[in-house]
Design a protein around this motif. Structure first.
Motif, PDB file in Angstrom:
ATOM      1  N   LEU A 137       0.770  -1.222   0.035  1.00  0.00           N
ATOM      2  CA  LEU A 137       0.002   0.017  -0.021  1.00  0.00           C
ATOM      3  C   LEU A 137       0.660   1.179  -0.013  1.00  0.00           C
ATOM      4  N   PRO A 138       1.917   1.502   1.010  1.00  0.00           N
ATOM      5  CA  PRO A 138       2.621   2.427   0.854  1.00  0.00           C
ATOM      6  C   PRO A 138       3.300   2.858  -0.700  1.00  0.00           C
ATOM      7  N   ALA A 139       3.914   1.630  -1.016  1.00  0.00           N
ATOM      8  CA  ALA A 139       4.349   1.763  -2.481  1.00  0.00           C
ATOM      9  C   ALA A 139       3.556   2.254  -3.467  1.00  0.00           C
ATOM     10  N   LEU A 140       2.118   1.677  -3.476  1.00  0.00           N
ATOM     11  CA  LEU A 140       1.239   2.137  -4.319  1.00  0.00           C
ATOM     12  C   LEU A 140       0.927   3.496  -3.988  1.00  0.00           C
ATOM     13  N   GLU A 141       0.801   4.204  -3.002  1.00  0.00           N
ATOM     14  CA  GLU A 141       0.401   5.230  -2.733  1.00  0.00           C
ATOM     15  C   GLU A 141       1.482   6.287  -3.127  1.00  0.00           C
ATOM     16  N   ASN A 142       2.894   5.963  -3.205  1.00  0.00           N
ATOM     17  CA  ASN A 142       3.852   6.610  -3.819  1.00  0.00           C
ATOM     18  C   ASN A 142       3.561   6.644  -5.385  1.00  0.00           C
ATOM     19  N   THR A 143       3.147   5.752  -5.744  1.00  0.00           N
ATOM     20  CA  THR A 143       3.059   5.669  -7.316  1.00  0.00           C
ATOM     21  C   THR A 143       1.922   6.468  -7.730  1.00  0.00           C
ATOM     22  N   VAL A 144       0.756   6.455  -7.011  1.00  0.00           N
ATOM     23  CA  VAL A 144      -0.405   7.435  -7.132  1.00  0.00           C
ATOM     24  C   VAL A 144       0.156   8.810  -7.059  1.00  0.00           C
ATOM     25  N   THR A 145       0.884   9.326  -5.966  1.00  0.00           N
ATOM     26  CA  THR A 145       1.302  10.631  -5.827  1.00  0.00           C
ATOM     27  C   THR A 145       2.094  11.005  -6.935  1.00  0.00           C
ATOM     28  N   GLU A 146       3.139  10.144  -7.317  1.00  0.00           N
ATOM     29  CA  GLU A 146       3.941  10.558  -8.588  1.00  0.00           C
ATOM     30  C   GLU A 146       3.109  10.762  -9.779  1.00  0.00           C
ATOM     31  N   TYR A 147       2.086  10.037  -9.983  1.00  0.00           N
ATOM     32  CA  TYR A 147       1.317  10.200 -11.362  1.00  0.00           C
ATOM     33  C   TYR A 147       0.364  11.211 -10.963  1.00  0.00           C
ATOM     34  N   ASN A 148      -0.056  11.669  -9.979  1.00  0.00           N
ATOM     35  CA  ASN A 148      -0.911  12.902  -9.682  1.00  0.00           C
ATOM     36  C   ASN A 148      -0.195  13.971 -10.325  1.00  0.00           C
ATOM     37  N   LYS A 149       1.144  13.973  -9.989  1.00  0.00           N
ATOM     38  CA  LYS A 149       1.790  15.229 -10.232  1.00  0.00           C
ATOM     39  C   LYS A 149       2.095  15.217 -11.877  1.00  0.00           C
ATOM     40  N   LYS A 150       2.457  13.995 -12.369  1.00  0.00           N
ATOM     41  CA  LYS A 150       2.718  14.003 -13.881  1.00  0.00           C
ATOM     42  C   LYS A 150       1.349  14.229 -14.629  1.00  0.00           C
ATOM     43  N   ILE A 151       0.349  13.541 -14.081  1.00  0.00           N
ATOM     44  CA  ILE A 151      -1.035  13.812 -15.129  1.00  0.00           C
ATOM     45  C   ILE A 151      -1.553  15.046 -14.836  1.00  0.00           C
ATOM     46  N   GLY A 152      -1.051  15.781 -13.738  1.00  0.00           N
ATOM     47  CA  GLY A 152      -1.647  17.286 -13.375  1.00  0.00           C
ATOM     48  C   GLY A 152      -3.085  17.014 -12.686  1.00  0.00           C
ATOM     49  N   LYS A 153      -3.586  15.937 -12.345  1.00  0.00           N
ATOM     50  CA  LYS A 153      -4.967  15.665 -11.718  1.00  0.00           C
ATOM     51  C   LYS A 153      -4.702  14.886 -10.648  1.00  0.00           C
ATOM     52  N   LYS A 154      -5.679  14.986  -9.676  1.00  0.00           N
ATOM     53  CA  LYS A 154      -5.737  13.906  -8.381  1.00  0.00           C
ATOM     54  C   LYS A 154      -6.411  12.805  -8.744  1.00  0.00           C
ATOM     55  N   ILE A 155      -5.730  11.495  -8.786  1.00  0.00           N
ATOM     56  CA  ILE A 155      -6.328  10.308  -9.008  1.00  0.00           C
ATOM     57  C   ILE A 155      -7.167   9.809  -8.270  1.00  0.00           C
ATOM     58  N   ASP A 156      -8.646   9.566  -8.550  1.00  0.00           N
ATOM     59  CA  ASP A 156      -9.417   9.180  -7.489  1.00  0.00           C
ATOM     60  C   ASP A 156      -9.054   7.784  -6.908  1.00  0.00           C
ATOM     61  N   PHE A 157      -8.497   7.732  -5.853  1.00  0.00           N
ATOM     62  CA  PHE A 157      -7.863   6.439  -5.683  1.00  0.00           C
ATOM     63  C   PHE A 157      -8.645   5.726  -4.502  1.00  0.00           C
ATOM     64  N   SER A 158      -8.919   4.419  -4.440  1.00  0.00           N
ATOM     65  CA  SER A 158      -9.703   3.622  -3.457  1.00  0.00           C
ATOM     66  C   SER A 158      -8.924   2.236  -3.311  1.00  0.00           C
ATOM     67  N   TYR A 159      -8.960   1.822  -2.077  1.00  0.00           N
ATOM     68  CA  TYR A 159      -8.139   0.627  -1.588  1.00  0.00           C
ATOM     69  C   TYR A 159      -8.758   0.056  -0.578  1.00  0.00           C
ATOM     70  N   THR A 160      -9.503  -1.224  -0.755  1.00  0.00           N
ATOM     71  CA  THR A 160     -10.065  -1.618   0.140  1.00  0.00           C
ATOM     72  C   THR A 160      -9.685  -3.126   0.691  1.00  0.00           C
ATOM     73  N   ILE A 161      -8.352  -3.524   0.252  1.00  0.00           N
ATOM     74  CA  ILE A 161      -7.712  -4.881   0.924  1.00  0.00           C
ATOM     75  C   ILE A 161      -7.203  -4.871   2.152  1.00  0.00           C
ATOM     76  N   PRO A 162      -7.360  -5.708   3.054  1.00  0.00           N
ATOM     77  CA  PRO A 162      -6.842  -6.022   4.073  1.00  0.00           C
ATOM     78  C   PRO A 162      -5.305  -5.938   4.382  1.00  0.00           C
ATOM     79  N   ALA A 163      -4.747  -5.326   5.275  1.00  0.00           N
ATOM     80  CA  ALA A 163      -3.412  -5.311   5.266  1.00  0.00           C
ATOM     81  C   ALA A 163      -2.674  -6.601   5.217  1.00  0.00           C
TER      82      ALA A 163
END
Length: 204
Positions: free
Chosen positions: A78-104
């Motif tokens: 999850l933290p690795a994925l959140e880093n990826t989403v943050t990276e592409y938020n900046k690249k795309i210039g839009k905030k990705i609508d991100f949902s994660y509902t998987i147990p730890a």
């Protein structure tokens, strides 16, 4: 032999340097391919082959870097994925609508590597081609199956014409490695929706 003398972190740093060199080669090849008027057909084919080989090497190297970072940083998926989403938020210039509902601690490192690479490939395609104003990424679990859905409202493409694109082939290969089923729905002007489902206990 190299691995016997370098730590994993040092190997990761060297891999970063190699990735930069490959990126430089890709740029130089692109410059060469901008003017093919003075080249023979055989030389043009060689340039195409070189570009394809560099793309393959670059993709494999990025996978190694992802593996290193997942292991060395002590991050879960999850933290690795959140880093990826943050990276592409900046690249795309839009905030990705991100949902994660998987147990730890549900997704193994083997699954993590394949999933991160699939998601990065999808987001990179959106960044480069989609011109989207809305992007969403959803990961969920039901009945021991993990589901990934990525969609955008961008320009779309013809799946019949683009099914052989290198990026889609990589995604298909990784989905197969997860024992998963995937589908991509798109058409010009209609955006794109990607769906992947695979068993949690598949051997990746």
């Amino acid at each position: 032999m190299l691995g016997a003398f370098l730590t994993e972190r040092e190997l990761g740093n060297k891999a970063d340097s190699i990735a930069q060199s490959l990126s430089c080669l890709k740029i130089k090849l692109s410059i060469l391919q901008m003017d093919l008027s003075n080249l023979s057909n055989e030389q043009v084919e060689i340039l195409d082959e070189m570009r394809e080989e560099i793309n393959v090497a670059y993709s494999q190297l990025r996978e190694l870097l992802t593996t290193f970072r997942l292991k060395l940083d002590g991050l879960g998926f999850l933290p690795a994925l959140e880093n990826t989403v943050t990276e592409y938020n900046k690249k795309i210039g839009k905030k990705i609508d991100f949902s994660y509902t998987i147990p730890a601690n549900t997704i193994s490192i083997h699954h993590s590597i394949h999933l991160i690479q699939i998601i990065r490939e999808l987001l990179n395609n959106i960044y480069k081609h989609a011109q989207a104003s809305y992007v969403s990424l959803n990961l969920s679990m039901e009945d021991n199956n993990i589901s990934l859905v990525v969609l955008d409202d961008g320009c779309g493409f013809s799946t019949s014409q683009e099914s052989s694109r290198y990026g889609l082939k990589i995604i298909g290969d990784r989905a197969q490695s997860l024992s998963g089923k995937w589908d991509i729905i798109s058409s010009p002007g209609k955006g794109t929706q990607f769906c992947l489902i695979f068993p949690m206990y598949s051997r990746a």
